[in-house]
Design a protein around this motif. Structure first.
Motif, PDB file in Angstrom:
ATOM      1  N   LEU A   1       9.633  -1.644   7.965  1.00 59.50           N
ATOM      2  CA  LEU A   1       8.336  -2.304   8.138  1.00 59.50           C
ATOM      3  C   LEU A   1       8.073  -3.259   6.973  1.00 59.50           C
ATOM      4  O   LEU A   1       7.587  -4.378   7.180  1.00 59.50           O
ATOM      5  N   THR A   2       8.403  -2.849   5.766  1.00 64.23           N
ATOM      6  CA  THR A   2       8.244  -3.720   4.591  1.00 64.23           C
ATOM      7  C   THR A   2       9.166  -4.927   4.695  1.00 64.23           C
ATOM      8  O   THR A   2       8.751  -6.063   4.412  1.00 64.23           O
ATOM      9  N   TYR A   3      10.406  -4.708   5.079  1.00 65.30           N
ATOM     10  CA  TYR A   3      11.376  -5.798   5.269  1.00 65.30           C
ATOM     11  C   TYR A   3      10.819  -6.826   6.254  1.00 65.30           C
ATOM     12  O   TYR A   3      10.856  -8.026   6.000  1.00 65.30           O
ATOM     13  N   ASN A   4      10.271  -6.341   7.364  1.00 70.74           N
ATOM     14  CA  ASN A   4       9.708  -7.246   8.370  1.00 70.74           C
ATOM     15  C   ASN A   4       8.473  -7.971   7.861  1.00 70.74           C
ATOM     16  O   ASN A   4       8.292  -9.158   8.132  1.00 70.74           O
ATOM     17  N   ALA A   5       7.612  -7.280   7.136  1.00 69.97           N
ATOM     18  CA  ALA A   5       6.414  -7.927   6.586  1.00 69.97           C
ATOM     19  C   ALA A   5       6.808  -9.051   5.629  1.00 69.97           C
ATOM     20  O   ALA A   5       6.223 -10.142   5.665  1.00 69.97           O
ATOM     21  N   ASN A   6       7.805  -8.795   4.792  1.00 64.59           N
ATOM     22  CA  ASN A   6       8.271  -9.829   3.856  1.00 64.59           C
ATOM     23  C   ASN A   6       8.880 -11.009   4.607  1.00 64.59           C
ATOM     24  O   ASN A   6       8.685 -12.164   4.226  1.00 64.59           O
ATOM     25  N   THR A   7       9.619 -10.718   5.654  1.00 65.38           N
ATOM     26  CA  THR A   7      10.220 -11.785   6.461  1.00 65.38           C
ATOM     27  C   THR A   7       9.136 -12.638   7.115  1.00 65.38           C
ATOM     28  O   THR A   7       9.179 -13.869   7.062  1.00 65.38           O
TER      29      THR A   7
ATOM     30  N   SER B   1       2.472  -2.756  13.688  1.00 58.13           N
ATOM     31  CA  SER B   1       1.301  -2.036  13.162  1.00 58.13           C
ATOM     32  C   SER B   1       1.403  -0.539  13.471  1.00 58.13           C
ATOM     33  O   SER B   1       2.224  -0.089  14.268  1.00 58.13           O
ATOM     34  N   THR B   2       0.533   0.213  12.854  1.00 59.91           N
ATOM     35  CA  THR B   2       0.468   1.656  13.118  1.00 59.91           C
ATOM     36  C   THR B   2       0.227   1.916  14.600  1.00 59.91           C
ATOM     37  O   THR B   2       0.872   2.778  15.206  1.00 59.91           O
TER      38      THR B   2
ATOM     39  N   THR C   1       9.254   3.073   6.925  1.00 57.31           N
ATOM     40  CA  THR C   1       8.479   2.209   6.026  1.00 57.31           C
ATOM     41  C   THR C   1       9.322   1.077   5.459  1.00 57.31           C
ATOM     42  O   THR C   1       8.862  -0.064   5.365  1.00 57.31           O
ATOM     43  N   GLU C   2      10.568   1.370   5.086  1.00 51.74           N
ATOM     44  CA  GLU C   2      11.431   0.354   4.487  1.00 51.74           C
ATOM     45  C   GLU C   2      11.673  -0.822   5.436  1.00 51.74           C
ATOM     46  O   GLU C   2      11.693  -1.977   5.001  1.00 51.74           O
TER      47      GLU C   2
ATOM     48  N   ASN D   1       2.989  -8.743  14.818  1.00 55.13           N
ATOM     49  CA  ASN D   1       2.272  -7.886  13.871  1.00 55.13           C
ATOM     50  C   ASN D   1       1.686  -6.652  14.553  1.00 55.13           C
ATOM     51  O   ASN D   1       1.632  -5.574  13.955  1.00 55.13           O
TER      52      ASN D   1
END
Length: 166
Positions: free
Chosen positions: A139-145, A119-120, A136-137, A115
């Motif tokens: 980062l979102t994919y990874n957050a969902n995973t 992160s930023t 961003t796309e 994480n």
């Protein structure tokens, strides 16, 4: 000797040609040729959107929608987009989907590390070390995973202390 060794070799040998990551080439002051991308545009890396290949890979299904499937065929070369760099590689974290058998504190440390990288602050460190930030796309994919992982009993996420700016 990695990119540093290749950079030194290219710089020391007139007319030498080599392939290294763009950041190290720019840092060493080496010349760079423009490459033609899938849209027919000739770009150098400082003109290209390196992350655009990841976005194109997601939208074209090159990067699997299901992060648990085989990634061995993922290839981000020569994807569509006017500013997409034609030779793009991506780094991966391979993490078991089921961490329930892992020690809870070890799982917390692992996810704190991942994480942080996403992160930023972690992405800024990537840029400082001559890598391109993730779009961003991705980062979102990874957050969902990461949200889909099965965590061990007793798992409690670590918090990261940040230095005060005061």
């Amino acid at each position: 000797q990695g990119s540093g060794g290749m950079s030194a070799f290219i710089a020391a040998n007139a007319y030498a040609i080599g392939y290294i990551d763009a950041g190290h080439g720019h840092e060493a002051g080496l010349g760079e040729i423009a490459l033609q991308n899938a849209d027919g545009e000739y770009l150098r890396t400082n003109e290209a959107d390196i992350g655009a290949a990841g976005v194109a890979g997601l939208s074209a299904g090159v990067i699997p929608a299901d992060p648990t499937v085989d990634f061995s065929a993922v290839n981000l070369y020569d994807l569509a987009g006017a500013t997409t760099w034609p030779i793009t590689m991506i780094s991966y974290f391979y993490i078991s989907k089921d961490l329930s058998g892992m020690d809870a504190q070890t799982a917390a440390l692992l996810l704190a590390f991942v994480n942080f990288i996403l992160s930023t602050e972690g992405q800024a460190l990537a840029v400082n070390n001559l890598f391109s930030p993730l779009p961003t796309e991705l980062l979102t994919y990874n957050a969902n995973t990461l949200a889909s992982l099965t965590l061990p009993t007793g798992y409690a996420p670590y918090s990261i202390e940040r230095a005060s700016t005061d």
